[in-house]
Design a protein around this motif. Structure first.
Motif, short mmCIF file in Angstrom:
data_model
loop_
_atom_site.label_atom_id
_atom_site.label_comp_id
_atom_site.label_asym_id
_atom_site.label_seq_id
_atom_site.Cartn_x
_atom_site.Cartn_y
_atom_site.Cartn_z
N GLN A 266 0.84 -1.20 0.00
CA GLN A 266 0.00 0.00 0.00
C GLN A 266 0.87 1.25 0.00
N ALA A 267 0.30 2.32 -0.46
CA ALA A 267 1.01 3.60 -0.49
C ALA A 267 1.55 3.93 0.90
N GLY A 268 2.77 4.41 0.92
CA GLY A 268 3.42 4.70 2.18
C GLY A 268 4.25 3.55 2.73
N GLY A 269 4.11 2.39 2.13
CA GLY A 269 4.82 1.22 2.61
C GLY A 269 6.26 1.15 2.12
N SER A 270 6.91 0.08 2.51
CA SER A 270 8.33 -0.11 2.19
C SER A 270 8.57 -1.50 1.60
N LEU A 271 9.58 -1.57 0.77
CA LEU A 271 10.05 -2.84 0.22
C LEU A 271 11.56 -2.76 0.05
N THR A 272 12.19 -3.92 0.10
CA THR A 272 13.61 -3.99 -0.21
C THR A 272 13.82 -5.01 -1.32
N LEU A 273 14.41 -4.56 -2.40
CA LEU A 273 14.74 -5.44 -3.50
C LEU A 273 16.17 -5.94 -3.34
N SER A 274 16.39 -7.17 -3.79
CA SER A 274 17.74 -7.75 -3.79
C SER A 274 18.09 -8.19 -5.19
N CYS A 275 19.37 -8.15 -5.50
CA CYS A 275 19.88 -8.59 -6.79
C CYS A 275 21.15 -9.39 -6.54
N ALA B 197 13.62 9.30 -6.72
CA ALA B 197 14.07 8.35 -5.71
C ALA B 197 14.79 9.02 -4.53
N LYS B 198 15.23 10.22 -4.74
CA LYS B 198 16.01 10.90 -3.70
C LYS B 198 15.20 11.06 -2.41
N GLY B 199 15.84 10.70 -1.30
CA GLY B 199 15.20 10.84 -0.01
C GLY B 199 14.30 9.69 0.37
N ARG B 200 13.98 8.82 -0.58
CA ARG B 200 13.09 7.69 -0.29
C ARG B 200 13.77 6.35 -0.50
N TYR C 254 21.20 -4.13 -3.27
CA TYR C 254 19.91 -3.90 -2.64
C TYR C 254 19.34 -2.55 -3.06
N LEU C 255 18.01 -2.45 -2.97
CA LEU C 255 17.34 -1.18 -3.09
C LEU C 255 16.28 -1.12 -2.00
N GLN C 256 16.57 -0.31 -0.99
CA GLN C 256 15.62 -0.10 0.09
C GLN C 256 14.69 1.03 -0.34
N MET C 257 13.39 0.76 -0.36
CA MET C 257 12.42 1.74 -0.83
C MET C 257 11.42 2.04 0.27
N ASN C 258 11.35 3.30 0.66
CA ASN C 258 10.42 3.75 1.68
C ASN C 258 9.45 4.75 1.07
N GLY C 259 8.32 4.93 1.71
CA GLY C 259 7.35 5.90 1.24
C GLY C 259 6.89 5.63 -0.18
N LEU C 260 6.63 4.38 -0.50
CA LEU C 260 6.25 4.02 -1.86
C LEU C 260 4.91 4.64 -2.23
#
Length: 121
Positions: free
Chosen positions: A13-22, A64-67, A80-86
């Protein structure tokens, strides 16, 4: 031959977070460019963030800056890509890519298969 395998995508949901791995396998030079790219439905592929592993220099798209935070675990050879405030506009297929050398602004040569992120409002 280098292979890149992404994981960590999903629905949030909007506002959530995910972390991608490669995870990278094969002969990867210690100093190289790694990057995350995304493609929204019906749109061109967009550069999200890049990282030069030689000195840790990271460059982010304005969106992406700041998030988002890109990082590399050398011991695991994993990006990794840590994503906040999606937000819904972050929805798309996310790709990991690699480029030999230190000029990360140029075209990337090796790509993963992608992982889907869907952000609902």
């Amino acid at each position: 031959q280098v292979q890149l395998v992404e994981s960590g995508g999903g629905s949030v949901q909007a506002g959530g977070s995910l972390t991608l791995s490669c995870a990278a396998s094969g002969p990867t030079p210690e100093s190289r460019c790694m990057g995350w790219f995304r493609q929204a439905p019906g749109k061109n592929i967009e550069r999200v963030a890049t990282l030069y592993t030689g000195d840790g220099t990271a460059v982010y798209a304005d969106s992406a800056k700041g998030r988002f935070t890109i990082s590399q675990d050398n011991a695991k050879n994993t990006l990794y890509l840590q994503m906040n405030g999606l937000q819904p506009e972050d929805t798309g297929m996310y790709y990991c890519a690699m480029r030999l050398g230190s000029v990360c602004a140029l075209t990337f040569e090796t790509w993963g298969q992608g992982t889907q992120i869907t952000v609902s409002s």
